[in-house]
Design a protein around this motif. Structure first.
Motif, PDB file in Angstrom:
ATOM      1  N   ASP A   1     -21.948  70.236  14.240  1.00 43.42           N
ATOM      2  CA  ASP A   1     -21.157  70.961  15.239  1.00 43.42           C
ATOM      3  C   ASP A   1     -19.726  71.099  14.724  1.00 43.42           C
ATOM      4  O   ASP A   1     -18.843  70.293  15.050  1.00 43.42           O
ATOM      5  N   VAL A   2     -19.502  72.116  13.919  1.00 47.43           N
ATOM      6  CA  VAL A   2     -18.205  72.284  13.269  1.00 47.43           C
ATOM      7  C   VAL A   2     -17.091  72.475  14.298  1.00 47.43           C
ATOM      8  O   VAL A   2     -15.956  72.017  14.101  1.00 47.43           O
ATOM      9  N   ALA A   3     -17.404  73.113  15.406  1.00 51.31           N
ATOM     10  CA  ALA A   3     -16.378  73.337  16.434  1.00 51.31           C
ATOM     11  C   ALA A   3     -15.859  72.027  17.004  1.00 51.31           C
ATOM     12  O   ALA A   3     -14.744  71.975  17.544  1.00 51.31           O
ATOM     13  N   GLY A   4     -16.640  70.946  16.879  1.00 50.30           N
ATOM     14  CA  GLY A   4     -16.198  69.660  17.382  1.00 50.30           C
ATOM     15  C   GLY A   4     -15.370  68.865  16.400  1.00 50.30           C
ATOM     16  O   GLY A   4     -14.928  67.758  16.727  1.00 50.30           O
ATOM     17  N   LEU A   5     -15.144  69.376  15.216  1.00 50.24           N
ATOM     18  CA  LEU A   5     -14.367  68.680  14.197  1.00 50.24           C
ATOM     19  C   LEU A   5     -12.871  68.877  14.432  1.00 50.24           C
ATOM     20  O   LEU A   5     -12.434  69.844  15.071  1.00 50.24           O
ATOM     21  N   SER A   6     -12.066  67.979  13.866  1.00 51.18           N
ATOM     22  CA  SER A   6     -10.625  68.209  13.806  1.00 51.18           C
ATOM     23  C   SER A   6     -10.369  69.475  13.007  1.00 51.18           C
ATOM     24  O   SER A   6     -11.216  69.929  12.232  1.00 51.18           O
ATOM     25  N   ARG A   7      -9.187  70.057  13.185  1.00 54.33           N
ATOM     26  CA  ARG A   7      -8.876  71.293  12.458  1.00 54.33           C
ATOM     27  C   ARG A   7      -8.923  71.065  10.947  1.00 54.33           C
ATOM     28  O   ARG A   7      -9.386  71.932  10.188  1.00 54.33           O
ATOM     29  N   GLU A   8      -8.448  69.907  10.500  1.00 54.21           N
ATOM     30  CA  GLU A   8      -8.464  69.618   9.069  1.00 54.21           C
ATOM     31  C   GLU A   8      -9.893  69.542   8.547  1.00 54.21           C
ATOM     32  O   GLU A   8     -10.209  70.055   7.476  1.00 54.21           O
ATOM     33  N   ASN A   9     -10.788  68.906   9.301  1.00 54.24           N
ATOM     34  CA  ASN A   9     -12.172  68.816   8.866  1.00 54.24           C
ATOM     35  C   ASN A   9     -12.915  70.133   9.028  1.00 54.24           C
ATOM     36  O   ASN A   9     -13.885  70.394   8.306  1.00 54.24           O
ATOM     37  N   GLN A  10     -12.493  70.972   9.964  1.00 50.99           N
ATOM     38  CA  GLN A  10     -13.063  72.315  10.043  1.00 50.99           C
ATOM     39  C   GLN A  10     -12.798  73.076   8.742  1.00 50.99           C
ATOM     40  O   GLN A  10     -13.661  73.801   8.237  1.00 50.99           O
ATOM     41  N   ILE A  11     -11.590  72.894   8.201  1.00 50.45           N
ATOM     42  CA  ILE A  11     -11.248  73.547   6.937  1.00 50.45           C
ATOM     43  C   ILE A  11     -12.099  72.985   5.806  1.00 50.45           C
ATOM     44  O   ILE A  11     -12.671  73.737   4.994  1.00 50.45           O
ATOM     45  N   ASP A  12     -12.238  71.660   5.744  1.00 50.44           N
ATOM     46  CA  ASP A  12     -13.047  71.068   4.683  1.00 50.44           C
ATOM     47  C   ASP A  12     -14.493  71.527   4.780  1.00 50.44           C
ATOM     48  O   ASP A  12     -15.153  71.782   3.763  1.00 50.44           O
ATOM     49  N   ALA A  13     -14.998  71.658   6.000  1.00 52.20           N
ATOM     50  CA  ALA A  13     -16.377  72.124   6.177  1.00 52.20           C
ATOM     51  C   ALA A  13     -16.522  73.574   5.699  1.00 52.20           C
ATOM     52  O   ALA A  13     -17.525  73.931   5.061  1.00 52.20           O
ATOM     53  N   ALA A  14     -15.533  74.392   5.993  1.00 55.03           N
ATOM     54  CA  ALA A  14     -15.587  75.793   5.551  1.00 55.03           C
ATOM     55  C   ALA A  14     -15.522  75.890   4.031  1.00 55.03           C
ATOM     56  O   ALA A  14     -16.216  76.712   3.415  1.00 55.03           O
ATOM     57  N   ILE A  15     -14.682  75.050   3.421  1.00 56.78           N
ATOM     58  CA  ILE A  15     -14.574  75.043   1.966  1.00 56.78           C
ATOM     59  C   ILE A  15     -15.900  74.611   1.345  1.00 56.78           C
ATOM     60  O   ILE A  15     -16.391  75.226   0.382  1.00 56.78           O
ATOM     61  N   LEU A  16     -16.504  73.557   1.883  1.00 52.44           N
ATOM     62  CA  LEU A  16     -17.763  73.064   1.336  1.00 52.44           C
ATOM     63  C   LEU A  16     -18.882  74.078   1.545  1.00 52.44           C
ATOM     64  O   LEU A  16     -19.723  74.280   0.651  1.00 52.44           O
ATOM     65  N   ARG A  17     -18.920  74.731   2.699  1.00 57.29           N
ATOM     66  CA  ARG A  17     -19.948  75.742   2.941  1.00 57.29           C
ATOM     67  C   ARG A  17     -19.849  76.868   1.904  1.00 57.29           C
ATOM     68  O   ARG A  17     -20.855  77.302   1.333  1.00 57.29           O
ATOM     69  N   ASN A  18     -18.626  77.309   1.646  1.00 56.37           N
ATOM     70  CA  ASN A  18     -18.438  78.364   0.647  1.00 56.37           C
ATOM     71  C   ASN A  18     -18.897  77.894  -0.734  1.00 56.37           C
ATOM     72  O   ASN A  18     -19.558  78.637  -1.468  1.00 56.37           O
ATOM     73  N   GLN A  19     -18.565  76.645  -1.079  1.00 58.35           N
ATOM     74  CA  GLN A  19     -18.934  76.131  -2.391  1.00 58.35           C
ATOM     75  C   GLN A  19     -20.449  75.997  -2.541  1.00 58.35           C
ATOM     76  O   GLN A  19     -21.016  76.349  -3.586  1.00 58.35           O
TER      77      GLN A  19
END
Length: 605
Positions: A103-121
């Motif tokens: 549930d990415v929407a439940g992450l902190s903003r910083e971890n939302q960014i890390d999740a987006a970076i990892l998804r792209n990678q």
């Protein structure tokens, strides 16, 4: 440029020497939550997940692990057999599926960014493995792993020398198998000739690492350990010789592949590599407008330089024709080209100019300067042939180690005309500009700040456009602060270097999508953007060997400028330049759009 590090196995298949720097995570190297907000349940779930991802990535890519500072796998190298490639693909698909379930929407903003970076990678890794398939046609993939396996161990003192020599021995024992995997996997009919020829030239550089970094320290091993090292060296020498024969007798003559990857593959790769809202078409539109504007600025500077000088062009009107503009700028640039170092003084000048730039940044208070120095070195032989210089920082898990500003020496076999062409391009003022870009306040300073950010995941999957864009923006910082106010020729060289980055972005897509010829590329570089023949010829080779990396400079620069403009508008009279720079650099090296979203309190997309 930065020397991008070898990626985990799937990503290593993208291009040699074009990657990020992941970390297999010791217990203290996990993705951190916001510094201002405690981790919630979903954040904790993501942190555990990201640590598992990094652990598995390091296991699959030991060479990458060494470079990032995780030394659990220093005695192993990457498995590029068909089975190893399949395991890497399975790893990427498995973790992508797990990430999509969080549930990415439940992450902190910083971890939302890390999740987006990892998804792209992860999507990039899967695409690179299944669609681009560099493992089947790009010999640089294997060459970078072989060279990086030894260089990563021997270049920095992260452990006692005997320990590193034992790891080097183990890796030397495994490199012949990597050569076998390379010969098995590559389809000469798909290998571009330029790739085959480049790797054939670089292959012997592996032995230069052994001779220059391993053997001078070999006496620190005794008994059976020394015997194993000597045998590994002897075996590797034979393997390199045999591999060289295969490269020259089989791969190069039969390399029939197309180096242009084409529109569909290029656009897909560009989207992954940039992780930017700018499309290929938008990049071209911006570049073409900026080239026109920058040439106009250069013309105005050149007219001032040439005023009342003997031999100046006869006509320097306010509204010049294209021919008049070209002649006036070239005449002024000749004055800068005349001031150049001797062929054996380039590294010395790089050292001195870095010291001067550092003193200026401190004096003007432009950004917080790290306490650790940068070390100027000769570029290792196996890395030469792609760029004239790079910044090579320690991995984020290796603390207190040197950052290298590596400068390529002039090849011994160059003619005097080739040397003169090179030194006209890398004249005294250009070396100053290069030192700003690579060291201070460019790559070295930015990456020193980035390595303080607590998210290992963000550190290892850093954004090329952020890093390269900052280094180009650093040149503007210095110019705006008056570093070149009393030297109009330095101002002219600064604009010329801006033009180089613009040409890079245009060149990359024009070659790989539009079919630009060598003559057309040389026209863009030597005439439109005033580069010397040796620089342009080298860039033509680099553009054939890589794709979607050359635009990172200009795209990142454009995004940094857009971000600063938006922040200045928000802050108004309260805007503080040093505070702004320190804040931008405090987030690590994520795509610039994420920094913008954090600073302007926008949703994370």
């Amino acid at each position: 440029m930065t020397r991008f590090r070898i990626l985990p196995l799937a990503s290593a298949l993208l291009v040699a020497l074009a990657a990020c720097q992941p970390a297999s995570a010791p217990d203290n190297a996990h993705t951190a939550p916001s510094a201002s907000r405690p981790a919630g349940q979903v954040d904790s779930q993501f942190e555990i997940f990201s640590k598992r991802y990094l652990d598995k990535a390091m296991e699959l890519s030991p060479v990458w692990a060494t470079q990032v500072g995780d030394h659990r796998f220093d005695g192993r190298i990457d498995d590029l057999s068909k089975g190893g490639i399949s395991r890497a693909l399975e790893h990427s698909k498995k973790f992508l599926a797990e990430l999509e379930a969080i549930d990415v929407a439940g992450l902190s903003r910083e971890n939302q960014i890390d999740a987006a970076i990892l998804r792209n990678q992860l999507r990039y890794d899967i695409w690179a493995n299944e669609t681009l398939q560099g493992w089947a046609w790009d010999p640089q993939v294997y060459n970078s792993i072989a060279g990086g396996a030894l260089y990563g161990l021997m270049s920095r003192e992260f452990a006692p020398m005997p320990e590193r020599l034992k790891s080097a021995t183990a890796r030397m024992q495994q490199i012949p198998a990597l050569f076998t995997q390379m010969r098995t996997n590559l389809d000469p009919a798909r290998v571009p000739r330029i790739h085959a020829e480049t790797v054939a030239r670089q292959n012997a550089g592996l032995i230069s690492i052994v001779d220059s970094l391993v053997l001078p320290n070999a006496d620190q091993l005794q008994g059976e350990d020394r015997k194993k090292l000597d045998l590994a060296v002897e075996t590797l020498r034979k393997a390199v010789t045999e591999h060289q024969a295969w490269l020259e007798d089989v791969l190069v003559p039969n390399a029939k592949g197309e180096f242009r990857i084409g529109e569909a593959l290029y656009d897909q790769k560009l989207a992954f590599a940039l992780n930017s809202p700018l499309s290929r078409q938008e990049i071209r539109t911006r570049v073409e407008a900026d080239i026109t504007r920058t040439r106009e600025e250069m013309y105005d500077i050149a007219r001032g330089v040439l005023a009342e000088r003997p031999g100046a062009p006869a006509e320097m009107p306010d509204a010049p024709s294209p021919e008049q503009q070209q002649a006036v700028i070239e005449a002024a640039l000749e004055l800068a080209y005349a001031d150049r170092p001797a062929r054996d003084e380039v590294v010395e000048l790089a050292t001195r100019s870095t010291e001067e730039a550092t003193a200026f940044v401190r004096e003007k208070g432009l950004v917080t300067v790290p306490d650790t120095p940068v070390k100027i070195i000769l570029m290792p032989e196996f890395q030469r042939g792609v760029a004239v210089a790079y910044c090579d920082p320690p991995g984020p898990l290796d603390k207190g180690l040197d950052t290298f500003y590596a400068v390529s020496p002039i090849p011994d076999d160059w003619s005097q005309d080739q040397v003169d062409s090179f030194l006209r391009e890398y004249n005294t003022r250009s070396i100053h500009e290069l030192s700003i870009h690579e060291a201070m306040p460019g790559h070295f300073l930015q990456l020193a700040h980035a390595n303080k950010y607590p998210s290992t995941l963000r550190a290892v999957l850093y954004s090329g456009p952020f890093v390269e864009g900052w280094a180009m923006y650093a040149e503007k910082i210095m110019a705006d602060a008056g570093y070149m106010d009393n030297d109009p020729l330095m101002q002219l060289i600064n604009r010329k270097w801006n033009l180089r980055a613009m040409a890079n972005a245009l060149l990359d897509q024009a070659i790989h999508v539009d079919g630009m010829t060598r003559d057309e590329a040389m026209q863009l570089m030597t005439v439109t953007t005033f580069q010397q023949e040796r620089e342009a010829a080298g860039k033509w080779v680099r553009a054939q060997l890589t794709s979607a990396q050359l635009p990172t400079y200009y795209v990142g620069y454009s995004e940094h400028l857009d971000l600063r403009q938006a922040w200045e508008a928000k802050q108004g009279e309260a805007f503080d330049l040093k505070a702004y720079h320190d804040q931008v650099l405090s987030y690590g090296s994520p795509p610039v759009r994420f920094v913008r979203q954090l600073m302007l309190d926008q949703p994370i997309d």
